[in-house]
Design a protein around this motif. Structure first.
Motif, short mmCIF file in Angstrom:
data_model
loop_
_atom_site.label_atom_id
_atom_site.label_comp_id
_atom_site.label_asym_id
_atom_site.label_seq_id
_atom_site.Cartn_x
_atom_site.Cartn_y
_atom_site.Cartn_z
N VAL A 11 1.18 -1.04 -0.02
CA VAL A 11 -0.03 -0.30 0.18
C VAL A 11 0.54 1.13 0.42
CG1 VAL A 11 -1.99 -1.16 0.97
CG2 VAL A 11 -0.10 0.53 2.34
N TYR A 12 0.42 2.23 -0.94
CA TYR A 12 0.35 3.39 -0.03
C TYR A 12 -0.51 4.21 0.78
CZ TYR A 12 4.55 3.41 -4.07
OH TYR A 12 5.53 3.17 -4.82
N GLY A 13 0.43 4.29 2.27
CA GLY A 13 -0.67 5.20 2.54
C GLY A 13 -2.23 4.29 2.83
N GLU A 14 -3.01 4.58 2.92
CA GLU A 14 -4.19 3.84 2.22
C GLU A 14 -4.97 3.08 1.03
OE1 GLU A 14 -6.91 4.62 5.19
OE2 GLU A 14 -5.17 4.52 5.81
N MET A 15 -4.07 3.48 0.14
CA MET A 15 -3.99 3.06 -1.24
C MET A 15 -3.40 1.62 -1.40
SD MET A 15 -3.38 4.92 -5.02
CE MET A 15 -2.36 4.06 -5.09
N PRO A 16 -3.96 0.73 -1.46
CA PRO A 16 -3.23 -0.69 -2.42
C PRO A 16 -3.06 -0.46 -3.39
CG PRO A 16 -6.19 -1.25 -2.44
CD PRO A 16 -5.59 0.80 -2.27
N VAL A 17 -1.43 -1.02 -3.87
CA VAL A 17 -1.55 -1.50 -4.84
C VAL A 17 -0.72 -2.81 -5.46
CG1 VAL A 17 1.07 -0.34 -6.85
CG2 VAL A 17 -0.02 1.01 -3.93
N LEU A 18 -0.01 -3.56 -4.85
CA LEU A 18 0.01 -4.54 -4.86
C LEU A 18 -0.70 -5.24 -4.45
CD1 LEU A 18 3.54 -5.15 -5.41
CD2 LEU A 18 2.34 -5.09 -7.30
N GLY A 35 2.82 -4.54 -18.49
CA GLY A 35 2.12 -3.34 -17.49
C GLY A 35 1.56 -1.98 -18.06
N ALA A 36 -0.11 -1.75 -18.43
CA ALA A 36 0.04 -0.48 -18.81
C ALA A 36 0.79 0.92 -17.03
CB ALA A 36 -1.52 0.16 -19.12
N ASN A 37 0.66 2.01 -17.78
CA ASN A 37 1.18 2.81 -17.03
C ASN A 37 0.49 3.16 -15.20
OD1 ASN A 37 2.69 4.86 -16.01
ND2 ASN A 37 1.61 6.46 -17.62
N GLY A 38 0.92 3.54 -14.00
CA GLY A 38 0.41 2.67 -13.23
C GLY A 38 -0.16 1.73 -13.18
N ALA A 39 -0.08 0.63 -13.28
CA ALA A 39 0.12 -0.60 -12.97
C ALA A 39 -0.06 -1.60 -11.26
CB ALA A 39 -0.20 -1.75 -14.15
N GLY A 40 1.48 -0.53 -11.14
CA GLY A 40 2.54 -1.01 -10.01
C GLY A 40 3.70 -1.56 -10.64
N LYS A 41 4.09 -1.71 -11.32
CA LYS A 41 5.20 -2.72 -12.28
C LYS A 41 6.83 -1.91 -11.41
CE LYS A 41 4.67 -0.57 -16.17
NZ LYS A 41 3.83 -0.04 -16.73
N THR A 42 6.21 -0.28 -11.25
CA THR A 42 7.35 -0.26 -10.58
C THR A 42 7.77 -0.51 -8.79
OG1 THR A 42 8.32 2.00 -11.76
CG2 THR A 42 9.30 2.05 -9.61
N THR A 43 6.46 -0.19 -8.65
CA THR A 43 6.34 -0.56 -7.12
C THR A 43 6.48 -2.41 -6.72
OG1 THR A 43 4.24 0.95 -7.10
CG2 THR A 43 4.31 -0.71 -5.06
N LEU A 44 6.15 -2.93 -7.54
CA LEU A 44 6.59 -4.07 -8.00
C LEU A 44 8.52 -4.66 -7.73
CD1 LEU A 44 6.26 -7.18 -8.36
CD2 LEU A 44 6.27 -7.10 -10.12
#
Ligand SMILES: Nc1ncnc2c1ncn2[C@@H]1O[C@H](COP(=O)(O)OP(=O)(O)O)[C@@H](O)[C@H]1O
Ligand SMILES: [Mg+2]
Length: 238
Positions: A11-18, A35-44
């Motif tokens: 999560v980032y704060g409250e927002m779930p990402v992966l 994956g598209a922009n914002g899909a969570g690739k960098t977070t992965l």
């Protein structure tokens, strides 16, 4: 298994990402994450490196649990990242930037040897080693990131959108370099890309990430034949 993510949630704060991401990478493989922009690739990738901690789930590298470890420990174990665009010191010379890749290596002779090898692979960086890194072109900068990752002598390299923002001819150069490194070194790659066609060409297997979830997994042959992927990911990319 070289790397394994088991049911990872971030999560980032409250927002779930992966969202419950499970994936495996074998030694010597190149695995792409599309994956598209914002899909969570960098977070992965950040989660693998330890920059983002999973809320639940775990990350394992060479049989050892690594989530929760400080980043420099993860780096020392053999994981390096080629970031999208951050982490360059534009006012420092190219060589100083390059040497940051080996900051955890204390032996100067080893560093010298690696540097020599890197300059054989990247003659343009050698020519420009005393130049400020900020003066490099986009393609040269990308090569600097790749070279810096190699200087750490990693077992696994995480490539974050190596084609992003580069002209097509330069993208081809970058991918040719990735292929060459694959051939000449025993390095495993995770390649994150929006440019699906290019990514599939150098990978053996892949995953598709959509809104933080793995929605497809297969060999690159299967992926190239998949009509679903054709429509959503392969139709427009060049
Ligand atoms: N540091 C951050 N703080 C808050 N939200 C973030 C942060 N980094 C990324 N996000 C959000 O998380 C989601 C996934 O981002 P990211 O992993 O960068 O996706 P990708 O690399 O696939 O484009 C996006 O909605 C993005 O806006
Ligand atoms: Mg990204």
């Amino acid at each position: 298994m070289m790397l394994e993510l088991r049911n990872v949630n971030t999560v980032y704060g409250e927002m779930p990402v992966l969202n419950n991401v499970t994936l495996q990478v074998r030694r010597g493989e190149t695995v792409c994450i599309l994956g598209a922009n914002g899909a969570g690739k960098t977070t992965l990738l950040k989660t693998i490196l330890g920059l983002v901690k999973p809320v639940t789930g775990s990350v394992h590298f060479l049989g050892e649990r690594i989530d929760g470890l400080p980043i420099h420990h993860v780096v020392r174990k053999g994981i390096a990242i080629v970031p999208e665009r951050e982490g360059l010191f534009p006012d420092l010379p190219v060589e100083k930037n390059l040497l940051l890749g080996a900051y955890h290596e204390g032996n100067k002779n080893i560093i010298e040897e690696r540097l020599e090898h890197i300059y054989e692979l990247f003659p343009r960086l050698k020519e420009r080693k005393r130049q400020r890194a900020g003066t490099l072109s986009g393609g040269e900068r990308k090569m600097l990131y790749i070279a810096r990752a190699l200087l750490a002598d990693p077992k696994l390299i995480l490539l974050d959108e190596p084609s992003l923002g580069l002209a097509p001819a330069i993208v081809n150069e970058v991918f040719a370099m990735i292929s060459r490194i694959k051939k000449e070194n025993q390095i495993t790659f995770i390649l994150v890309e929006q440019n699906a066609r290019k990514a599939l060409r150098v990978s053996e297997r892949g995953y598709v990430l959509q809104k933080g979830q793995i929605v497809y997994e297969g060999t690159t042959d299967e992926m190239q034949k998949s009509t679903v992927l054709q429509q959503s990911y392969l139709g427009t990319a060049s």
